[in-house]
Structure formats: C-alpha cells, structure tokens
Design an enzyme around this catalytic site. Structure first.
Site, PDB file in Angstrom:
ATOM      1  N   HIS A  53      39.778  30.843  36.534  1.00 39.55           N
ATOM      2  CA  HIS A  53      39.159  32.159  36.684  1.00 39.55           C
ATOM      3  C   HIS A  53      37.660  32.093  36.934  1.00 39.55           C
ATOM      4  O   HIS A  53      36.957  33.096  36.768  1.00 39.55           O
ATOM      5  CB  HIS A  53      39.436  33.016  35.429  1.00 39.55           C
ATOM      6  CG  HIS A  53      40.895  33.257  35.214  1.00 39.55           C
ATOM      7  ND1 HIS A  53      41.439  33.468  33.966  1.00 39.55           N
ATOM      8  CD2 HIS A  53      41.938  33.278  36.073  1.00 39.55           C
ATOM      9  CE1 HIS A  53      42.754  33.625  34.084  1.00 39.55           C
ATOM     10  NE2 HIS A  53      43.081  33.509  35.350  1.00 39.55           N
TER      11      HIS A  53
ATOM     12  N   GLN B 124      41.704  28.952  31.504  1.00 35.11           N
ATOM     13  CA  GLN B 124      41.503  30.350  31.911  1.00 35.11           C
ATOM     14  C   GLN B 124      40.067  30.771  31.565  1.00 35.11           C
ATOM     15  O   GLN B 124      39.626  31.829  31.981  1.00 35.11           O
ATOM     16  CB  GLN B 124      42.479  31.273  31.183  1.00 35.11           C
ATOM     17  CG  GLN B 124      43.940  30.958  31.422  1.00 35.11           C
ATOM     18  CD  GLN B 124      44.831  31.762  30.507  1.00 35.11           C
ATOM     19  OE1 GLN B 124      45.140  32.925  30.771  1.00 35.11           O
ATOM     20  NE2 GLN B 124      45.242  31.153  29.404  1.00 35.11           N
TER      21      GLN B 124
ATOM     22  N   TYR C 125      28.446  40.963  31.512  1.00 38.00           N
ATOM     23  CA  TYR C 125      28.364  39.529  31.808  1.00 38.00           C
ATOM     24  C   TYR C 125      27.053  38.912  31.314  1.00 38.00           C
ATOM     25  O   TYR C 125      27.016  37.754  30.894  1.00 38.00           O
ATOM     26  CB  TYR C 125      28.613  39.280  33.308  1.00 38.00           C
ATOM     27  CG  TYR C 125      30.090  39.382  33.607  1.00 38.00           C
ATOM     28  CD1 TYR C 125      30.668  40.581  34.030  1.00 38.00           C
ATOM     29  CD2 TYR C 125      30.931  38.297  33.360  1.00 38.00           C
ATOM     30  CE1 TYR C 125      32.033  40.686  34.226  1.00 38.00           C
ATOM     31  CE2 TYR C 125      32.312  38.397  33.550  1.00 38.00           C
ATOM     32  CZ  TYR C 125      32.857  39.591  33.973  1.00 38.00           C
ATOM     33  OH  TYR C 125      34.211  39.706  34.140  1.00 38.00           O
TER      34      TYR C 125
ATOM     35  N   ILE D  52      35.934  30.918  31.162  1.00 35.41           N
ATOM     36  CA  ILE D  52      34.811  30.845  32.118  1.00 35.41           C
ATOM     37  C   ILE D  52      33.529  30.389  31.410  1.00 35.41           C
ATOM     38  O   ILE D  52      32.439  30.524  31.918  1.00 35.41           O
ATOM     39  CB  ILE D  52      34.591  32.225  32.803  1.00 35.41           C
ATOM     40  CG1 ILE D  52      34.242  33.321  31.798  1.00 35.41           C
ATOM     41  CG2 ILE D  52      35.817  32.622  33.613  1.00 35.41           C
ATOM     42  CD1 ILE D  52      33.899  34.672  32.459  1.00 35.41           C
TER      43      ILE D  52
HETATM   44  C1  BV8 Z   1      46.631  38.223  40.105  1.00 34.10           C
HETATM   45  C2  BV8 Z   1      37.926  36.070  34.127  1.00 34.10           C
HETATM   46  C3  BV8 Z   1      47.661  38.409  42.206  1.00 34.10           C
HETATM   47  C4  BV8 Z   1      37.074  37.293  33.960  1.00 34.10           C
HETATM   48  C5  BV8 Z   1      40.177  36.788  33.530  1.00 34.10           C
HETATM   49  C6  BV8 Z   1      48.076  45.330  38.537  1.00 34.10           C
HETATM   50  C7  BV8 Z   1      47.302  45.030  39.657  1.00 34.10           C
HETATM   51  C8  BV8 Z   1      46.949  43.725  39.957  1.00 34.10           C
HETATM   52  C9  BV8 Z   1      47.358  42.686  39.135  1.00 34.10           C
HETATM   53  C10 BV8 Z   1      48.101  43.012  38.028  1.00 34.10           C
HETATM   54  C11 BV8 Z   1      48.487  44.307  37.723  1.00 34.10           C
HETATM   55  N1  BV8 Z   1      49.230  44.284  36.575  1.00 34.10           N
HETATM   56  C12 BV8 Z   1      49.313  43.009  36.141  1.00 34.10           C
HETATM   57  C13 BV8 Z   1      48.648  42.235  37.007  1.00 34.10           C
HETATM   58  C14 BV8 Z   1      48.460  40.854  36.936  1.00 34.10           C
HETATM   59  C15 BV8 Z   1      47.186  40.647  36.129  1.00 34.10           C
HETATM   60  C16 BV8 Z   1      47.621  40.510  34.686  1.00 34.10           C
HETATM   61  O1  BV8 Z   1      48.153  39.486  34.321  1.00 34.10           O
HETATM   62  N2  BV8 Z   1      47.400  41.540  33.886  1.00 34.10           N
HETATM   63  C17 BV8 Z   1      47.840  41.443  32.505  1.00 34.10           C
HETATM   64  C18 BV8 Z   1      46.833  42.051  31.574  1.00 34.10           C
HETATM   65  C19 BV8 Z   1      49.226  42.045  32.403  1.00 34.10           C
HETATM   66  N3  BV8 Z   1      46.613  39.410  36.612  1.00 34.10           N
HETATM   67  C20 BV8 Z   1      45.697  39.446  37.562  1.00 34.10           C
HETATM   68  O2  BV8 Z   1      45.206  40.436  38.018  1.00 34.10           O
HETATM   69  C21 BV8 Z   1      45.332  38.062  38.087  1.00 34.10           C
HETATM   70  N4  BV8 Z   1      45.435  38.045  39.514  1.00 34.10           N
HETATM   71  O3  BV8 Z   1      47.651  38.487  39.531  1.00 34.10           O
HETATM   72  O4  BV8 Z   1      46.520  38.081  41.470  1.00 34.10           O
HETATM   73  C22 BV8 Z   1      47.578  39.883  42.499  1.00 34.10           C
HETATM   74  C23 BV8 Z   1      46.444  40.394  43.093  1.00 34.10           C
HETATM   75  C24 BV8 Z   1      46.413  41.754  43.404  1.00 34.10           C
HETATM   76  C25 BV8 Z   1      47.500  42.565  43.118  1.00 34.10           C
HETATM   77  C26 BV8 Z   1      48.626  42.050  42.479  1.00 34.10           C
HETATM   78  C27 BV8 Z   1      48.663  40.688  42.163  1.00 34.10           C
HETATM   79  C28 BV8 Z   1      43.917  37.708  37.692  1.00 34.10           C
HETATM   80  C29 BV8 Z   1      43.839  37.562  36.192  1.00 34.10           C
HETATM   81  C30 BV8 Z   1      42.496  36.937  35.828  1.00 34.10           C
HETATM   82  C31 BV8 Z   1      41.624  37.961  35.124  1.00 34.10           C
HETATM   83  N5  BV8 Z   1      40.369  37.306  34.710  1.00 34.10           N
HETATM   84  N6  BV8 Z   1      39.049  36.137  33.199  1.00 34.10           N
HETATM   85  C32 BV8 Z   1      36.370  37.315  32.631  1.00 34.10           C
HETATM   86  O5  BV8 Z   1      36.685  36.480  31.754  1.00 34.10           O
HETATM   87  O6  BV8 Z   1      35.486  38.164  32.467  1.00 34.10           O
HETATM   88  S1  BV8 Z   1      41.428  36.904  32.413  1.00 34.10           S
HETATM   89  C33 BV8 Z   1      40.792  36.660  30.897  1.00 34.10           C
HETATM   90  O7  BV8 Z   1      41.712  37.242  30.005  1.00 34.10           O
HETATM   91  C34 BV8 Z   1      40.768  35.216  30.502  1.00 34.10           C
HETATM   92  O8  BV8 Z   1      40.326  34.401  31.528  1.00 34.10           O
HETATM   93  C35 BV8 Z   1      42.169  34.941  30.089  1.00 34.10           C
HETATM   94  O9  BV8 Z   1      42.973  34.607  31.187  1.00 34.10           O
HETATM   95  C36 BV8 Z   1      42.604  36.287  29.600  1.00 34.10           C
HETATM   96  C37 BV8 Z   1      42.571  36.294  28.101  1.00 34.10           C
HETATM   97  O10 BV8 Z   1      43.678  35.592  27.696  1.00 34.10           O
HETATM   98  P1  BV8 Z   1      43.542  34.446  26.622  1.00 34.10           P
HETATM   99  O11 BV8 Z   1      42.649  33.372  27.141  1.00 34.10           O
HETATM  100  O12 BV8 Z   1      44.899  34.088  26.254  1.00 34.10           O
HETATM  101  O13 BV8 Z   1      42.752  35.105  25.404  1.00 34.10           O
HETATM  102  P2  BV8 Z   1      43.305  36.148  24.340  1.00 34.10           P
HETATM  103  O14 BV8 Z   1      42.144  36.691  23.605  1.00 34.10           O
HETATM  104  O15 BV8 Z   1      44.263  37.076  25.016  1.00 34.10           O
HETATM  105  O16 BV8 Z   1      44.163  35.231  23.350  1.00 34.10           O
HETATM  106  C38 BV8 Z   1      43.520  34.274  22.550  1.00 34.10           C
HETATM  107  C39 BV8 Z   1      44.615  33.465  21.916  1.00 34.10           C
HETATM  108  O17 BV8 Z   1      44.049  32.427  21.131  1.00 34.10           O
HETATM  109  C40 BV8 Z   1      45.500  34.293  20.987  1.00 34.10           C
HETATM  110  O18 BV8 Z   1      46.852  33.923  21.190  1.00 34.10           O
HETATM  111  C41 BV8 Z   1      45.028  33.841  19.576  1.00 34.10           C
HETATM  112  O19 BV8 Z   1      46.092  33.879  18.659  1.00 34.10           O
HETATM  113  C42 BV8 Z   1      44.607  32.426  19.848  1.00 34.10           C
HETATM  114  N7  BV8 Z   1      43.567  31.908  18.954  1.00 34.10           N
HETATM  115  C43 BV8 Z   1      42.466  32.566  18.501  1.00 34.10           C
HETATM  116  N8  BV8 Z   1      41.717  31.710  17.761  1.00 34.10           N
HETATM  117  C44 BV8 Z   1      42.355  30.492  17.784  1.00 34.10           C
HETATM  118  C45 BV8 Z   1      43.533  30.623  18.550  1.00 34.10           C
HETATM  119  N9  BV8 Z   1      44.388  29.601  18.737  1.00 34.10           N
HETATM  120  C46 BV8 Z   1      44.080  28.411  18.165  1.00 34.10           C
HETATM  121  N10 BV8 Z   1      42.958  28.208  17.423  1.00 34.10           N
HETATM  122  C47 BV8 Z   1      42.089  29.219  17.221  1.00 34.10           C
HETATM  123  N11 BV8 Z   1      40.981  28.992  16.478  1.00 34.10           N
END
Ligand code: BV8
Ligand code: ZN
Length: 294
Positions: A151, A133, A95, A135
């Site tokens: 988040h 999403q 961080y 931060i």
């Molecule tokens: C929850 C803060 C209820 C921290 C983030 C097992 C146990 C517990 C939960 C789970 C589990 N299995 C699954 C889950 C649910 C889990 C989840 O979704 N996991 C995923 C991986 C399957 N979710 C959670 O845990 C959430 N809480 O469900 O609570 C719960 C509670 C307990 C038990 C069960 C349920 C909490 C999720 C939040 C996590 N924290 N951030 C930090 O940042 O350090 S998430 C973090 O990653 C981001 O905030 C964001 O949300 C995510 C990244 O996603 P994106 O923003 O989409 O970024 P990414 O790089 O993936 O994509 C970028 C995109 O941009 C691409 O599409 C690319 O093509 C595009 N792009 C790139 N450049 C450009 C562009 N587009 C246009 N122009 C450009 N120039």
C-alpha cells in the site's frame, strides 16, 4: 492480476460456503509451538504477511483498535480519492499527523525477528519475504531486505498533475502543516488553502501521499510480485492483521487453500483464523521472536 486475485476470492467464498453447508467442522488451528518450529525448520520459502498489529508495540495505533480513530474519522473515511478531492487539507492533516508520529517510532522485536530470520535463512539458501500492508517503513528500518509494500509508504509523495514521485521525510512536510493534524476529536480542521498544501517541485502541482487509498488499485507490478511469492511459498505467516482489507485479506486463505501451512500471530481470532493450521494468540513482539528463534 487484480482480476485473478479477485476471481480467487469468489471460489474461496464458494469453498467456505460449501464446507459450511456440508457442516464440515474445520479443525481448530494448533497453538503447538514445537510443531510450528518443526514446519519452520523445514520451510524453504516463507512469506510473512503483516498488518498494523505488528507496529502496535512500536506505539503506532492500528486501524481498528482503540486508537483507530483520528478526530471523528476512521481511516476508511479519509484514505480515499474522494476525500482528497473534497478536502485535501483534511487528508493532508491526517497524513502529516501519521508522518510525524511514525518518524518518532522505532521497529519492535517483531520487526527485528523477521529481519534476523531473513538473514539466517538466506545463509542456508532459504528465502523469507515480507509482504506488508503497512506504510510506516518499520520493516525497512529493522533491516528487512525482501520486502513488498502493498500500500505504499508515508514518506513518498506523488504529484497529482505530473505524476512525479519523490521521497520526503520532512516534518512538517510544508510550513502550513506545522503544528496541524492533532488527532483529538474536537480539533478544528485547519482548512489550509490548496495553494499552501505540499506542491510539486517540478510543476507546482498539488502533491498527495504515494499510498494506495480505498477504492484504488494496487500497483500491478507489486501485486504480481506478491502473487509470485505466495504461489511459491511453503509456509505463510500472517502477523497483526484483521484480514478484512482486500486483496491482502485473500492472500493467506488462498495459500491455505493450496494445503500450505499458515501460522497466524494475533492478539485475537480473525475472519481468516479458521482457515489456518496455526494460531498463536498474544503480542507478536513476544510470540514472533520465540517462533522464529533459530
Ligand atoms: C482494491 C494505505 C481493486 C493507506 C490502506 C468499494 C469500492 C472499491 C473497493 C472496495 C469497495 N468495497 C470493498 C473494496 C475493497 C477494499 C476493501 O477491502 N475494503 C474493505 C474495508 C472491505 N479494498 C480496496 O479498495 C483496495 N483496492 O480493491 O482495488 C478495486 C479498485 C476499484 C474498485 C474496486 C476494486 C485497496 C485497499 C488498500 C487501502 N489502503 N492503507 C493508509 O494507510 O492511509 S489499507 C489500511 O487498512 C492498511 O494498509 C491495512 O491494509 C488496513 C488495516 O488493516 P490491518 O493492517 O489488518 O490493521 P487493523 O487495525 O485492521 O488490524 C490490526 C490487527 O492487529 C488486528 O487483528 C489486531 O487484533 C492485531 N493486533 C493489534 N496489536 C497486536 C496485534 N497482533 C499481534 N500483536 C499485537 N501487539
Ligand atoms: Zn508535478
């Protein structure tokens, strides 16, 4: 609220499965900018859901893109309560690196386009709200007022003992993290003793970043507010998100499910794309200002 959101996920998957089973071919999303601008011109309540991609052109690595790794870890490995419990020094290095990086970055034309559109729509009694999403606080820096940070933010800390939450933009956040956090794969972990990590000014407890980690629930008030905006909106923009992290990944498909137009702005298709009416391929720093120009 999380329950109803998660509940929605199962009926969404059921619907997607049934349409696949029925062999229903969904129409491909349109990339007709004139058609989008007609919808945009009439919309009264717009939700813009943003992810790491909207900050990519500000020089902030996305999670799943090329720069998505920090040392040999991906964010999902370290942005968790378990990782912090096991190795708070490593998580604080991660961080600290991101804080220092973001402090040197600025909003890009995509952030500014949303802030400008919000102000213009407000002058016509129309609403645009950003649900992010991210931060990195770049939407705030760009002037967005109607903002929900799902988040949390890099620049707030929370005490693990007394729960005290404070704003903190110091770089480094504490002397022991000075010069630490290097992202290169071969960087040695600093192994900072817990007593020298950021401590609470009120009770000297160990501080953590005030963000939502994987496996942690989102703030119910923020989730409730987001749900309200999504339920009211008559147009949804999905900008720079891979749509793979829940519950945020569910928001736009659920809006599409209500028959409300959804426009995706991304450099590629995502798991959500086939649910949406519009998909504009390209860097959102260029596509979004064009789409929202009034
Ligand atoms: C929850 C803060 C209820 C921290 C983030 C097992 C146990 C517990 C939960 C789970 C589990 N299995 C699954 C889950 C649910 C889990 C989840 O979704 N996991 C995923 C991986 C399957 N979710 C959670 O845990 C959430 N809480 O469900 O609570 C719960 C509670 C307990 C038990 C069960 C349920 C909490 C999720 C939040 C996590 N924290 N951030 C930090 O940042 O350090 S998430 C973090 O990653 C981001 O905030 C964001 O949300 C995510 C990244 O996603 P994106 O923003 O989409 O970024 P990414 O790089 O993936 O994509 C970028 C995109 O941009 C691409 O599409 C690319 O093509 C595009 N792009 C790139 N450049 C450009 C562009 N587009 C246009 N122009 C450009 N120039
Ligand atoms: Zn404390």
């Amino acid at each position: 609220m999380a329950f109803c959101v998660l509940g929605r996920r199962s009926n969404l998957f059921r619907r997607m499965a049934s349409s696949a089973a029925a062999g229903k071919v969904r129409e491909r999303p349109s990339s007709d900018m004139a058609a989008f601008k007609e919808v945009f011109g009439k919309a009264r309540h717009i939700v813009a859901l943003t992810g790491a991609g909207i900050s990519a052109e500000s020089g902030i690595p996305t999670f799943r893109g090329a720069g998505g790794l920090w040392r040999k870890y991906n964010a999902q490995d370290i942005a968790t309560p378990g990782a912090f419990l096991a190795n708070p020094s490593l998580v604080w290095e991660f961080y600290s690196y991101r804080r220092d990086l973001v402090l040197s970055k600025k909003p890009n034309p995509a952030h500014f386009a949303l802030a400008k559109a919000e102000a213009h729509l407000a002058s016509e009694g129309r609403r645009l709200v950003v649900i992010t999403q991210n931060i990195d606080e770049l939407h705030r820096d760009a002037g967005t007022k109607n903002l929900l940070e799902l988040h949390g933010t890099l620049f707030r800390t929370r005490c693990t003992s007394c729960g005290h939450i404070t704003e903190n933009r110091a770089s480094p956040i504490c002397p022991s993290l000075a010069g630490k956090g290097g992202p290169e794969p071969d960087t040695q972990d600093a192994r900072i003793p817990e007593g020298e990590l950021p401590r609470c000014a009120k009770c000297a407890g160990l501080l953590r970043p005030h963000v939502v980690w994987f496996g942690e629930s989102l703030d119910p008030d923020i989730l409730m507010a987001a749900q309200h905006e999504l339920d009211q909106c008559d147009l949804c923009l999905v900008i720079g998100t891979s749509s793979v992290v829940y519950p945020a990944a569910m928001f736009a498909p659920a809006v599409a499910d209500r028959g409300v137009p959804v426009a995706e702005f991304n450099i590629e298709s995502t798991p959500g794309t086939e649910n949406f009416g519009f998909h504009f391929e390209g860097f959102c720093g260029s596509t979004l200002p064009k789409a929202l120009a009034v």
